[in-house]
Design a protein around this motif. Structure first.
Motif, mmCIF file in Angstrom:
data_model
loop_
_atom_site.group_PDB
_atom_site.id
_atom_site.type_symbol
_atom_site.label_atom_id
_atom_site.label_comp_id
_atom_site.label_asym_id
_atom_site.label_seq_id
_atom_site.Cartn_x
_atom_site.Cartn_y
_atom_site.Cartn_z
ATOM 1 N N SER B 2 12.607 66.781 59.870
ATOM 2 C CA SER B 2 13.445 66.675 58.667
ATOM 3 C C SER B 2 12.566 66.600 57.429
ATOM 4 O O SER B 2 11.401 66.246 57.499
ATOM 5 C CB SER B 2 14.319 65.420 58.754
ATOM 6 O OG SER B 2 13.508 64.271 58.643
ATOM 7 N N LYS B 3 13.196 66.944 56.324
ATOM 8 C CA LYS B 3 12.436 67.015 55.083
ATOM 9 C C LYS B 3 11.913 65.633 54.667
ATOM 10 O O LYS B 3 12.610 64.645 54.790
ATOM 11 C CB LYS B 3 13.360 67.580 53.996
ATOM 12 C CG LYS B 3 12.644 68.636 53.172
ATOM 13 C CD LYS B 3 13.464 69.064 51.989
ATOM 14 C CE LYS B 3 14.694 69.874 52.328
ATOM 15 N NZ LYS B 3 15.548 70.145 51.204
ATOM 16 N N ARG B 4 10.672 65.599 54.153
ATOM 17 C CA ARG B 4 10.128 64.321 53.691
ATOM 18 C C ARG B 4 10.718 63.997 52.324
ATOM 19 O O ARG B 4 10.994 64.889 51.536
ATOM 20 C CB ARG B 4 8.601 64.412 53.563
ATOM 21 C CG ARG B 4 7.908 65.079 54.729
ATOM 22 C CD ARG B 4 8.078 64.301 56.008
ATOM 23 N NE ARG B 4 7.510 62.965 55.952
ATOM 24 C CZ ARG B 4 6.282 62.675 56.327
ATOM 25 N NH1 ARG B 4 5.472 63.627 56.731
ATOM 26 N NH2 ARG B 4 5.849 61.440 56.284
ATOM 27 N N ILE B 5 10.884 62.723 52.071
ATOM 28 C CA ILE B 5 11.457 62.301 50.790
ATOM 29 C C ILE B 5 10.421 61.520 49.987
ATOM 30 O O ILE B 5 9.807 60.589 50.501
ATOM 31 C CB ILE B 5 12.705 61.420 51.012
ATOM 32 C CG1 ILE B 5 13.766 62.226 51.764
ATOM 33 C CG2 ILE B 5 13.257 60.907 49.685
ATOM 34 C CD1 ILE B 5 14.949 61.408 52.213
ATOM 35 N N PRO B 44 15.236 69.470 46.002
ATOM 36 C CA PRO B 44 14.133 69.926 46.835
ATOM 37 C C PRO B 44 13.043 70.557 45.964
ATOM 38 O O PRO B 44 13.336 71.215 44.981
ATOM 39 C CB PRO B 44 14.785 70.960 47.747
ATOM 40 C CG PRO B 44 16.009 71.402 47.044
ATOM 41 C CD PRO B 44 16.435 70.271 46.159
ATOM 42 N N THR B 46 9.325 72.758 46.284
ATOM 43 C CA THR B 46 8.402 73.455 47.175
ATOM 44 C C THR B 46 7.045 73.564 46.498
ATOM 45 O O THR B 46 6.942 73.989 45.357
ATOM 46 C CB THR B 46 8.929 74.861 47.516
ATOM 47 O OG1 THR B 46 10.245 74.716 48.048
ATOM 48 C CG2 THR B 46 8.040 75.538 48.538
ATOM 49 N N THR B 50 4.782 73.605 51.607
ATOM 50 C CA THR B 50 5.546 72.421 51.981
ATOM 51 C C THR B 50 6.739 72.244 51.044
ATOM 52 O O THR B 50 6.632 72.436 49.850
ATOM 53 C CB THR B 50 4.676 71.149 51.871
ATOM 54 O OG1 THR B 50 3.318 71.520 51.975
ATOM 55 C CG2 THR B 50 5.055 70.139 52.907
ATOM 56 N N THR B 51 7.859 71.881 51.641
ATOM 57 C CA THR B 51 9.025 71.542 50.831
ATOM 58 C C THR B 51 9.353 70.076 51.062
ATOM 59 O O THR B 51 9.349 69.613 52.204
ATOM 60 C CB THR B 51 10.236 72.400 51.225
ATOM 61 O OG1 THR B 51 9.881 73.762 51.045
ATOM 62 C CG2 THR B 51 11.431 72.088 50.347
ATOM 63 N N PHE B 52 9.568 69.363 49.978
ATOM 64 C CA PHE B 52 9.982 67.970 50.128
ATOM 65 C C PHE B 52 11.127 67.681 49.181
ATOM 66 O O PHE B 52 11.418 68.461 48.289
ATOM 67 C CB PHE B 52 8.809 67.006 49.875
ATOM 68 C CG PHE B 52 8.177 67.152 48.509
ATOM 69 C CD1 PHE B 52 8.631 66.389 47.446
ATOM 70 C CD2 PHE B 52 7.132 68.036 48.293
ATOM 71 C CE1 PHE B 52 8.065 66.519 46.194
ATOM 72 C CE2 PHE B 52 6.559 68.163 47.034
ATOM 73 C CZ PHE B 52 7.027 67.410 45.982
ATOM 74 N N GLN B 53 11.788 66.550 49.426
ATOM 75 C CA GLN B 53 12.909 66.157 48.590
ATOM 76 C C GLN B 53 12.387 65.138 47.575
ATOM 77 O O GLN B 53 11.782 64.136 47.960
ATOM 78 C CB GLN B 53 13.988 65.532 49.490
ATOM 79 C CG GLN B 53 15.307 65.285 48.804
ATOM 80 C CD GLN B 53 16.136 66.566 48.639
ATOM 81 O OE1 GLN B 53 15.756 67.611 49.151
ATOM 82 N NE2 GLN B 53 17.245 66.472 47.929
ATOM 83 N N HIS B 83 10.113 58.391 52.248
ATOM 84 C CA HIS B 83 8.901 58.346 53.064
ATOM 85 C C HIS B 83 7.699 57.948 52.226
ATOM 86 O O HIS B 83 6.680 57.530 52.763
ATOM 87 C CB HIS B 83 8.634 59.712 53.691
ATOM 88 C CG HIS B 83 9.727 60.159 54.613
ATOM 89 N ND1 HIS B 83 10.688 61.062 54.243
ATOM 90 C CD2 HIS B 83 10.033 59.788 55.879
ATOM 91 C CE1 HIS B 83 11.529 61.243 55.237
ATOM 92 N NE2 HIS B 83 11.158 60.489 56.243
#
Lengths: 86, 640
Positions: B2-5, B44, B46, B50-53, B83
Motif C-alpha cells: 500500500s502507498k506510504r503516507i 498523491p 510521484t 515512487t508514489t506516496f500520499q 508512515h
C-alpha cells in the motif's frame, strides 16, 4: 527598584520580563504554547484603539502577538532596573 | 504494497501548505495568517519512481487537546496512519518551533525536520547550522525555501530514503521530572488506554494535567487518578508552579538550549526594520483605519473598473451570436440557452471574479488580514465578537464557503455561531458581480459602494443584537501577527486559478443547465407559472416586473444566476430599457441579502448544524424583504 505590573499596565514602547502567567490551566497552556514564557523579554509595540488588543513583541524570539487586554492583564511582568523612571 | 503516507506537521504559517502545494499541485489553501488549514488536505505525489500520499495537517502551536486543530492533528498522529512525519519549522521562530518538535519526539514517530524560510531567518540575523541541529535532536534535518521551491525535491527524496530508519527518541528532562514520569509510567503501564499511546507521552500529558488524557485514564481506571495526582503534587511542590508550567518550562529550556547551540544570532541591522516602519503606518490608530477603508474601497473600485472593461469587450460578440440563433425552429431555445449560459459565465461573471479573487489573494498573502483583525478587534467587541472574526468576514467577500470554514479558528461556540450567521450575509464574489454588473454599471459605482456600506452597517447592527441574546462574555484575542511577505506573481495567479477552477467546475455546469432550463421553460410557457407564484413578492411588495421571479428562484442555486438569467428573462443585454433605476436598486438589494446559495447553506449545516442554517436562511430573507422594500422609497426619492 523593581516594580511588579501586568502587561496591560505597561506603556507603549516599554520593555519588561515575564514573571508569571495567571489564569486557568487552558489559558496558561495557550499562552505558553504560543511562545510567551516566564523569563522572556517582551515589549508592548502598540495598542489598538477602542480598548482593542496590545501588540506584544517577544524580544528573545522575535515574533509578535496580538493579545486582548483581558488576557494581557493576566501576564505578570517586572521591569528591569534601568527601565524604571524613564 | 500500500502507498506510504507522509504527513506534514508544523506551527501555523510556517509554510506547510506552501510546501504541500509545491509538490502536490495547488490543493491546499494557504495564506499569510495562522490557521488556514482547518481540516487536512491530501494528495498523491510521484517522485522519480515512487508514489506516496502527502498529508497537510492543520498548523498547531503545541500537541495539547484544547483547540480543534490540535485535536485533529494529535488524533491523526496517534492513530499511526502516517508512515513518516515531516516537522516543518519556520527558521525565523526556531526556538519556539522546537518546543513543538520536542513534543513530536515524545510521540516516538519516524520523524524528520524541514527547516523552512532559511533566507528570511538569515535576513533577520539568525544563522542556523542544520548539522548541529541534527546532532542535537537525533533526527535528519533538511533546509528549504518552499515559496521558491528550493530544496523541496531533495527534502522528499531524503524523506523516502530515511523513512524506515529515522525514529525520534523522546527528549530527557531534568531529574525530578524524570522521576515523576517514571512513577506515572509504572502506574499506567497495563492500561488499555496506553496501548495506542506511547507510555512516556501519556505520562507527561497526565503530569501536565491535560484534561483529555486524564479523562481517558479516569474512565478506565478511576482508582489511579489519586495516585497520579500524588506525583503531580510532588512536582508542583518542588517547583512552586502549576503542573503545565513545569513541563512546558522544561521543554522551553531544552528548546532554548538546542537553539543556542545550533543558531548564531547576529545583531540586527541598524535602523528601524521595514516591518516596523510599515506597521507604524498600517496599524496606526488613525491612519490605520483610513488605510483599511481605502483598501476596502480600492478593492471594489479596481474590481469594478477592470471587470466592467472586460465585460464590455466580451458582451458584444455574444449578443450578436444570440441574435443569430433566436427564433429558428424548435432547437433554438437550447442553442440560445447554451450560448447565454456560456456568455453568462465568460462575459458577465468572470470579468468581475478574476480581478476580485486576485486582489483578495494579494491581501491574504501579504499578511494584511491579521493586521485588520488587530485594528478591528476593539470595535468587534462592541458587536460582541472578537478580531479573529474579521478573517472569515474578509474571506467572505471571495466566497462564503471558505469563509464559513475559516470560522473554525474561533474557539468559543458562541462567537462561532454569531460569526457563521454574519459571514453568510457578506456579499461574496457572485453577489459582487450582480452588484457591480447592475448597480455600479447603471446607477454608478457610488451606489455600489453605498450598498457595501449599508451591508457593513447591517452586519454591525445584527451582530450587536445577537450578542445581546447571548450574554456570555467573549474571550479576548490571541493572534500571531506574521511578518509581511511579498508573494510571487506565479503563486498569486495559482491561487486565483485554484479558486476560479471552483467556479468553472461547479458553477458553470449549473449556470449552463439553468440557462437551458430557463429557455425550455419559456418555450413551454412554464416560466409564467413560476412568475405568477412569485408575483406577490416581486410585483406587489417590491414593484419589479413579474419576469424577474424565475431569476430569483434560480438564484438560490447560484447567486450569479440571478444576473445571467435577468438578461435572459428580460430578453436583452440593455437592462435600462426594461427596468427603471429604482427597480434595479430594489432587485440588487434583494439579491444581495436574500437566502444564501445552496453551497453556503450546505457548509453552514456541516459546520454549525441545523440551528444556524435555519437562522441564517430566515435572517437573510427577512433582511432582504425589509431592505428591498425600503430601497423602493430610496429609489423614489433619488430617481423621480
Amino acid at each position: 527598584m523593581r516594580a511588579n505590573k501586568n502587561l496591560c499596565q505597561l506603556t507603549v514602547g516599554q520593555e519588561a520580563v515575564i514573571v508569571s502567567i495567571e489564569g486557568g490551566h487552558g489559558f496558561r497552556n495557550r499562552i505558553l504554547s504560543m511562545g510567551l514564557h516566564p523569563g522572556d523579554r517582551v515589549k508592548v509595540v502598540r495598542a489598538s484603539p477602542f480598548r482593542g488588543p496590545l501588540l506584544i513583541e517577544n524580544l528573545d524570539q522575535g515574533f509578535c502577538l496580538a493579545l486582548g487586554r483581558g488576557m494581557a492583564a493576566k501576564v505578570l511582568v517586572e521591569i528591569p532596573e534601568e527601565g524604571v523612571g524613564e | 504494497m500500500s502507498k506510504r503516507i507522509i504527513a506534514l506537521v508544523g506551527q501555523p504559517n510556517c509554510g506547510k501548505s506552501t510546501l504541500f502545494n509545491a509538490v502536490a499541485g495547488y490543493k491546499a489553501s494557504t495564506g499569510n495568517f495562522p490557521g488556514v488549514t482547518v481540516s487536512y488536505a491530501e494528495s498523491p505525489v510521484t517522485l522519480g519512481e515512487t508514489t506516496f500520499q502527502l498529508v497537510d495537517l492543520p498548523g498547531i502551536y503545541s500537541l495539547s487537546t484544547q483547540e480543534p486543530a490540535e485535536r485533529v492533528t494529535l488524533e491523526y498522529l496517534l492513530e499511526k496512519e502516517a508512515h513518516f512525519v515531516i516537522n516543518v519549522i519556520d527558521a525565523t521562530t526556531l526556538s519556539r518551533s522546537l518546543e513543538l518538535t520536542l513534543q513530536l519526539m515524545e510521540l516516538e514517530l519516524p520523524l524528520m525536520i524541514c527547516l523552512n524560510m532559511v533566507y528570511e531567518a538569515e535576513k533577520k540575523g539568525i544563522l542556523v547550522d542544520p548539522q548541529t541541529l541534527e546532532t542535537a535532536l537525533g533526527v535528519p534535518v533538511m533546509t528549504t525555501v518552499a515559496s521558491k521551491g528550493w530544496g523541496v525535491k531533495e527534502l522528499f527524496a531524503q524523506a523516502l530514503e530515511v523513512m524506515d530508519k529515522a525514529r525520534a527518541k523522546p527528549p530527557k528532562y531534568s531529574l525530578h521530572v524524570e522521576r515523576e514520569v517514571g512513577c506515572v509510567k509504572s502506574l499506567i503501564t497495563n492500561l488499555k488506554t496506553a496501548k495506542n499511546i506511547p507510555l512516556r507521552f501519556l505520562a507527561l500529558k497526565l503530569l501536565e494535567g491535560d484534561e483529555y488524557f486524564t479523562s481517558l485514564v479516569r474512565n478506565e481506571a478511576p482508582h489511579l487518578i489519586p495516585k497520579v495526582e500524588e506525583c503531580l503534587n510532588r512536582l508542583v511542590k518542588a517547583h512552586g508552579q502549576p503542573p503545565e508550567m513545569v513541563i512546558s518550562g522544561e521543554r522551553h529550556a531544552l528548546a532554548m538550549h538546542i537553539f543556542e547551540g545550533a543558531a548564531k544570532v547576529t545583531a540586527r541591522e541598524e535602523g528601524t526594520p521595514f516591518r516596523e516602519k510599515l506597521d507604524a503606518v498600517v496599524m496606526d490608530p488613525i491612519l490605520g483605519y483610513i488605510i483599511l477603508a481605502g483598501v476596502f474601497l480600492g478593492l471594489l473600485y479596481l474590481t469594478f473598473f477592470v471587470g466592467s472593461f472586460l465585460a464590455d469587450q466580451i458582451a458584444g460578440p455574444f449578443d450578436r451570436l444570440t441574435q443569430l440563433f433566436q427564433g429558428r425552429g424548435a432547437w433554438s431555445p437550447f442553442m440560445v440557452g447554451i450560448i447565454q449560459g456560456i456568455a453568462g459565465g465568460v462575459g458577465i461573471v468572470l470579468p468581475y471574479l478574476v480581478p476580485l479573487l486576485f486582489l483578495l489573494s494579494l491581501l491574504e498573502d501579504i499578511g494584511y488580514l491579521p493586521r485588520a483583525a488587530f485594528l478591528l478587534d476593539g470595535l468587534m467587541h462592541r458587536m460582541g465578537l472578537h478580531g479573529k472574526s474579521v478573517i472569515p468576514f474578509i474571506l467572505g467577500y471571495g466566497c462564503n464557503v471558505p469563509s464559513i470554514m475559516a470560522a473554525r479558528i474561533i474557539e468559543s461556540p458562541r462567537d462561532r455561531f454569531i460569526t457563521l450567521l454574519l459571514a453568510s450575509l457578506i456579499p461574496c464574489s457572485a453577489r459582487t458581480s450582480v452588484i457591480l454588473g447592475l448597480q455600479a454599471k447603471y446607477l454608478g459605482p457610488l451606489w455600489a459602494m453605498a450598498l457595501y456600506m449599508v451591508n457593513v452597517i447591517v452586519l454591525g447592527f445584527v451582530g450587536f443584537l445577537l450578542s445581546r441574546f447571548q450574554k456570555e462574555a467573549s474571550p479576548g484575542l490571541i493572534l500571531e501577527i506574521p511578518p509581511y511577505r511579498l508573494p510571487t506573481l506565479a503563486s498569486l495567479w495559482k491561487k486565483t486559478w485554484y479558486r476560479l477552477k471552483d467556479f468553472a467546475v461547479y458553477a458553470w455546469p449549473i449556470i449552463l443547465a439553468g440557462s437551458i432550463i430557463l429557455e425550455a421553460l419559456t418555450y413551454l410557457h412554464v416560466d409564467k407559472t413560476i412568475n405568477a407564484l412569485l408575483a406577490p413578492l416581486t410585483v406587489w411588495l417590491l414593484g419589479l416586473p413579474a419576469a424577474v421571479g424565475v431569476t430569483l428562484f434560480f438564484g438560490i442555486f447560484r447567486k450569479e444566476l440571478t444576473l445571467i438569467m435577468l438578461f435572459q428573462a428580460l430578453g436583452t443585454f440593455n437592462i435600462q430599457s426594461v427596468l427603471t433605476h429604482t427597480q434595479i436598486l430594489v432587485f440588487v438589494v434583494f439579491v444581495t441579502f436574500y437566502i444564501p446559495c445552496l453551497s453556503t447553506l450546505a457548509v453552514l449545516w456541516r459546520e454549525g448544524g441545523w440551528k444556524v442554517t435555519w437562522a441564517s436562511a430566515l435572517l437573510n430573507t427577512t433582511l432582504a424583504l425589509v431592505l428591498a422594500f425600503l430601497a423602493r422609497f430610496v429609489g423614489m426619492a433619488f430617481f423621480p
